[in-house]
Design a protein around this motif. Structure first.
Motif, mmCIF file in Angstrom:
data_model
loop_
_atom_site.group_PDB
_atom_site.id
_atom_site.type_symbol
_atom_site.label_atom_id
_atom_site.label_comp_id
_atom_site.label_asym_id
_atom_site.label_seq_id
_atom_site.Cartn_x
_atom_site.Cartn_y
_atom_site.Cartn_z
ATOM 1 N N SER A 115 16.432 14.584 50.704
ATOM 2 C CA SER A 115 16.283 13.275 50.061
ATOM 3 C C SER A 115 14.853 12.790 50.226
ATOM 4 O O SER A 115 14.161 13.153 51.187
ATOM 5 N N ASN A 138 13.784 12.842 37.999
ATOM 6 C CA ASN A 138 13.894 12.592 39.437
ATOM 7 C C ASN A 138 14.561 11.250 39.744
ATOM 8 O O ASN A 138 14.064 10.469 40.572
ATOM 9 N N HIS A 140 17.049 10.659 41.490
ATOM 10 C CA HIS A 140 17.600 10.657 42.843
ATOM 11 C C HIS A 140 16.589 10.214 43.884
ATOM 12 O O HIS A 140 16.967 9.923 45.020
ATOM 13 N N GLU A 142 14.604 7.644 45.781
ATOM 14 C CA GLU A 142 14.779 6.200 45.951
ATOM 15 C C GLU A 142 13.419 5.523 46.081
ATOM 16 O O GLU A 142 12.594 5.923 46.916
#
Length: 403
Positions: A115, A138, A140, A142
């Protein structure tokens, strides 16, 4: 019409070839990530050629023209990713979202099992990063709008933390959020010079295992550096840390005093770096600072540092000496020092001694250890065979050790 010669794919391949030629992207994973992620999609307002040139692409400026956010120089991006040593599945925190390009590279390196969280204080910057990340597949990653000095505890602990902004200090958040044995790469500033330092966490200590010269847009809110001009026209400026006893007012007019020049007999080639002299001095002499001379000061002969905008200097009371250079033959230059003031000659001689020590092992680097400021000095181990300089910042305690 854009020809295939100038296609993004061709330019990106050339960019990575240039990065490799400069000695970076040594990891096959870093090389492949840079060959894959489309940098031009993160800087849509730049020409495609500029997007793949080995330069920073400024994406936001302050009212005075200084850079507030940018896409970093590709060779520096690769250098820091090499230092970070990302493994598949790593949980990664990035401080300084920029355009989102670096976060996309990190996502590629850590893969679907890992992550990436990227943080920036500026909502305009994070909005741009979000757009670029979404446009390049992208979603995902954060993106959080927040003061980077706070990190992102909601996704901690992290195996890797990387700063893509310059930091003068490290806050307790990074000890709290970095996993044991984790790596932290940060453009850290001390004694007015910046190094990309790769730290490995060992208990409460962050211990360096590599350092590379770099320059970055500074993090907002860290005001530990001081500056002051030392000539009547404001053409020559010193930069130093708040814990140092340097006083620009006491040095005012020192350059008008007689000049003492000492040459070291140490030679360098036109492209040979000598910044290691400065780095080494930070490990044992609290008088080290940076001198910056405007071109007018250089042309007038008032102040002629080796590199006008950033050279090391020693400041002691009303006296000063700075690193100098002169051409002795085609492609060869001699290093030396120029001193002014009561102790100018002595300081120049000391700088030449430092040049000589550096010359005996040009690749030697100090070791840095960083602790939370709350760590008692008595709890910090010191190797008696080394010289140490302990530098207290607002929230961290930095120990620079040299032979």
């Amino acid at each position: 019409m854009t020809t295939i010669t100038n296609s993004p794919e061709t330019l990106r391949a050339a960019m990575v070839d240039n990065v490799k030629a400069a000695g970076h992207a040594t990891s096959p994973a870093v090389e492949q990530a840079m060959r894959t992620v489309p940098r031009h999609d993160f800087v849509p307002e730049a020409a495609v050629g500029d997007a793949y040139a080995d330069t920073a692409v400024i994406t936001k400026r302050a009212s005075d023209g200084s850079a507030l956010s940018c896409a970093s120089v590709p060779t520096i991006v690769a250098m820091m990713l090499d230092q970070l040593q990302v493994e598949p599945g790593d949980r990664i925190l990035e401080i300084g979202a920029g355009t989102g390009y670096n976060a996309a590279l990190l996502a590629r390196l850590t893969g679907p099992g890992g992550s990436v969280t990227t943080v920036d204080i500026d909502p305009e910057v994070t909005a741009g990063a979000r757009r670029g990340l979404d446009a390049t597949g992208n979603p995902h990653v954060e993106v959080i709008t927040r003061d980077g000095s706070l990190g992102a505890s909601e996704n901690a602990p992290y195996d890797r933390i990387i700063f893509t902004v310059g930091a003068w200090d490290l806050t307790p958040a990074f000890w709290e959020q970095l996993a044991p044995g984790g790596r932290l790469v940060v453009p850290l500033r001390w004694r007015a010079q910046t190094r990309s330092v790769a730290f490995v966490r060992d208990g409460d200590a962050l211990v360096s295992d590599s350092m590379e010269l770099c320059g970055f847009v500074p993090m907002i809110g860290q005001e530990g550096e001081r500056s002051g001009t030392i000539d009547s026209d404001g053409l020559v400026t010193l930069y130093w840390d708040v814990d140092q006893t340097i006083d620009a007012a006491e040095l005012s007019g020192v350059l008008d005093q007689s000049k003492e020049t000492v040459w070291s007999e140490v030679l360098v080639g036109a492209a040979e770096p000598f910044d290691g002299i400065w780095l080494r001095i930070t490990g044992h002499d609290s008088r080290i600072c940076r001198i910056c001379a405007d071109r007018a000061a250089v042309n007038a002969g008032l102040c002629t540092p080796a590199i006008p905008i950033r050279s090391p200097a020693l400041a002691d009371g009303d006296s000063l000496a700075y690193l100098a250079i002169r051409k002795v033959q085609e492609g060869r230059f001699e290093l030396g020092a120029i001193g002014h003031g009561t102790y100018g000659h002595r300081l120049a001689r000391q700088l030449c001694d430092e040049i000589d020590v550096w010359n005996h092992d040009r690749n030697a680097q100090p070791r840095l250890r960083t602790y939370p400021l709350s760590t008692p000095r008595a709890a910090i181990p010191f190797d008696p065979t080394l010289n140490h300089e302990l530098i207290d910042k607002a929230e961290a305690r930095l120990i620079v050790s040299v032979i």
